[in-house]
Design an enzyme around this catalytic site. Structure first.
Site, PDB file in Angstrom:
ATOM      1  N   HIS A 121       0.874  -1.173   0.000  1.00  0.00           N
ATOM      2  CA  HIS A 121       0.000   0.000   0.000  1.00  0.00           C
ATOM      3  C   HIS A 121       0.920   1.235   0.000  1.00  0.00           C
ATOM      4  CE1 HIS A 121      -2.861   2.879   1.873  1.00  0.00           C
ATOM      5  NE2 HIS A 121      -3.809   2.080   1.421  1.00  0.00           N
ATOM      6  N   GLN A 201      -4.783  -5.620   6.711  1.00  0.00           N
ATOM      7  CA  GLN A 201      -5.776  -6.554   6.155  1.00  0.00           C
ATOM      8  C   GLN A 201      -5.704  -7.934   6.796  1.00  0.00           C
ATOM      9  OE1 GLN A 201      -8.081  -5.621   4.031  1.00  0.00           O
ATOM     10  NE2 GLN A 201      -7.279  -3.611   3.524  1.00  0.00           N
ATOM     11  N   LYS A 224     -10.600  -1.416   9.848  1.00  0.00           N
ATOM     12  CA  LYS A 224     -10.627  -2.630   9.009  1.00  0.00           C
ATOM     13  C   LYS A 224     -11.052  -3.824   9.843  1.00  0.00           C
ATOM     14  CE  LYS A 224      -7.815  -0.569   5.817  1.00  0.00           C
ATOM     15  NZ  LYS A 224      -8.305  -0.024   4.566  1.00  0.00           N
ATOM     16  N   CYS A 364      -4.691   2.272  -3.838  1.00  0.00           N
ATOM     17  CA  CYS A 364      -3.484   2.822  -3.200  1.00  0.00           C
ATOM     18  C   CYS A 364      -2.295   1.884  -3.364  1.00  0.00           C
ATOM     19  CB  CYS A 364      -3.704   3.125  -1.716  1.00  0.00           C
ATOM     20  SG  CYS A 364      -4.886   4.436  -1.444  1.00  0.00           S
TER      21      CYS A 364
HETATM   22  N1  PMP Z   1      -2.078  -0.901   4.351  1.00  0.00           N
HETATM   23  C1  PMP Z   1      -3.023  -1.629   3.774  1.00  0.00           C
HETATM   24  C2  PMP Z   1      -2.683  -2.988   3.228  1.00  0.00           C
HETATM   25  C3  PMP Z   1      -4.327  -1.142   3.667  1.00  0.00           C
HETATM   26  O1  PMP Z   1      -5.274  -1.872   3.096  1.00  0.00           O
HETATM   27  C4  PMP Z   1      -4.619   0.142   4.193  1.00  0.00           C
HETATM   28  C5  PMP Z   1      -6.005   0.739   4.073  1.00  0.00           C
HETATM   29  N2  PMP Z   1      -6.541   0.647   2.787  1.00  0.00           N
HETATM   30  C6  PMP Z   1      -3.601   0.850   4.807  1.00  0.00           C
HETATM   31  C7  PMP Z   1      -2.352   0.305   4.864  1.00  0.00           C
HETATM   32  C8  PMP Z   1      -3.861   2.184   5.437  1.00  0.00           C
HETATM   33  O2  PMP Z   1      -4.522   1.977   6.648  1.00  0.00           O
HETATM   34  P1  PMP Z   1      -5.224   3.146   7.486  1.00  0.00           P
HETATM   35  O3  PMP Z   1      -6.494   3.457   6.766  1.00  0.00           O
HETATM   36  O4  PMP Z   1      -5.472   2.531   8.830  1.00  0.00           O
HETATM   37  O5  PMP Z   1      -4.273   4.285   7.549  1.00  0.00           O
END
Ligand code: PMP
Length: 404
Positions: A121, A201, A224, A364
């Site tokens: 990400h 995740q 999440k 992302c």
């Molecule tokens: N890493 C992964 C694998 C994610 O799926 C996400 C959220 N889409 C994030 C980081 C970012 O997490 P947060 O929304 O808690 O900042």
């Protein structure tokens, strides 16, 4: 808890969207919240609201106690040895930035190397890029196969005496791949490198134990995990956290402030400057309790069944234009796909018109998309409250989209 009764705990699921019953398949973006979480938040503001850790009055001691109970519950949830090793942040993004700033700026030097994977990400790429730029260190990338599995041979080749940190996503949000993090940690430790796992995740899908895993850092996101947005945590080994510089400076993180010199508080408070998101942290406990009560293995089995049912359904001739993206052998219930001749964004809109909420775009993970030669996917991601009937309805709608 019986899986059949789970849906009744999630008020938001019981609505129509665009004239059809809502089918919420966007759980990798954020999960819905059970009534227990909503009520915990409501109760906090109705009866307990006060700033924590300072005042001597009853409300303040109550809210402090509840706030610290979440820390304890979270530590148990991830198998952390002590609650103090769990630092509250606003999410995985902040947790990674905390490590990059508080550990990285102190310990990374010119010529050092940081390894990340192709499927990270952005939040597990950009903080390291900034750090590497500042420190004249190098960011290296573990490649992956077309099916979305890390190339472990390449990983072993990249790993060397210059590697100081491996920052790796445990479960890919775009592909659903479960990475072989135990193997990565063992190999990294042999080289004297630390490992940060992005657990965004992972925690909602299977049992996590940081001591068994022996990871150095784990990043956690409440939203999440059926909890409120704006809350997350960083787990770190005590000796690492203690050796790190403070992250943000201000109230709460100090021991004693003098104009000449300031000393800092113990962990975890050293990293929790300012008034935290008290209400949401407190409600996060209700989410953790809910998941524990439901049972991780029950959730995992159910979600595996959902994914198998989807994949079985998509094998039918009417879906021959559907191309699956992310077909690793070890996966959670996340599936990306494309349909030949159709833009992912349009597919998302057509599904929404029938009440099906999915995510489209790059998730992302632009470098991952670049690696796959695409600019985005449609992604369905399941949670404990999704059903086989919802997948059948989704397939029914998708069939019509494919036929258009
Ligand atoms: N890493 C992964 C694998 C994610 O799926 C996400 C959220 N889409 C994030 C980081 C970012 O997490 P947060 O929304 O808690 O900042």
């Amino acid at each position: 808890m019986e899986l059949q009764s789970i849906r009744s705990h999630f008020p938001i699921l019981h609505q129509e969207v665009n004239g059809a019953p809502l089918i919420y398949f966007d759980n990798a973006a954020t999960t819905q919240k059970p009534i227990e979480v909503i009520e915990a938040l409501d109760k906090y503001y109705r009866t307990d609201n006060a700033n924590i850790h300072r005042a001597a009055h009853s409300l303040a001691s109550r809210s402090t106690e509840y706030f610290e109970q979440t820390r304890k519950t979270l530590a148990d949830f991830i198998g952390a040895p002590e609650a103090e090793t769990c630092i509250f942040t606003k999410g995985v993004t902040e947790s990674i930035n905390l490590v990059a700033q508080a550990w990285g700026r102190k310990f990374i030097q010119a010529g050092d190397e940081i390894l990340v994977s192709t499927m990270e990400h952005h939040s597990n790429i950009v903080p390291w890029q900034l750090l590497c730029e500042e420190k004249s260190a190098t960011l290296k990338v573990i490649p992956m196969s077309d099916s979305g599995e890390l190339d472990m041979d390449a990983f072993y080749q990249l790993l060397g005496p210059k590697t100081k940190l491996v920052a790796c996503v445990w479960v890919s949000n775009a592909l659903g791949t479960i990475n072989p993090v135990k193997e990565i940690i063992e190999a990294a430790h042999k080289q004297g490198a630390l490992v940060l796992l992005d657990g965004a995740q992972a925690l909602s899908h299977f049992e996590v134990n940081v001591q068994e895993m022996d990871c150095d850092f784990l990043t956690i996101s409440s939203h999440k995990l059926y909890g409120p947005t704006g809350v997350g945590a960083l787990y770190g080994k005590r000796h690492l956290l203690e050796a790190m510089n403070p992250y943000q400076a201000g109230g709460e993180m100090i021991k004693e402030v003098r104009f000449e010199k300031t000393t800092f508080n113990e962990i975890p408070y050293k990293f929790e400057a300012g008034t935290p998101n008290i209400g949401d942290v407190i409600a996060f406990k209700a989410a953790l309790d809910f998941v524990t009560k439901t049972g991780k293995s029950l959730i995992a089995d159910h979600e595996d069944r959902l994914l198998s049912h989807l994949l079985e359904g998509l094998k039918k001739e009417e879906f021959h234009k559907v191309k699956l993206i992310g077909t690793a052998s070890k996966k959670v219930s996340v599936q990306s796909f494309l349909i030949e001749g159709k833009h992912h964004f349009d597919i998302g809109m057509m599904l929404d018109a029938r009440g099906v909420a999915v995510r489209t775009g790059h998730h992302c993970t632009q470098p991952l998309m670049h690696r796959l030669g695409i600019d985005g996917t449609v992604r369905v991601s399941f949670a404990m409250y999704n059903t086989i009937e919802e997948i059948d309805q989704f397939l029914h709608v998708l069939k019509r989209i494919c036929a258009r």
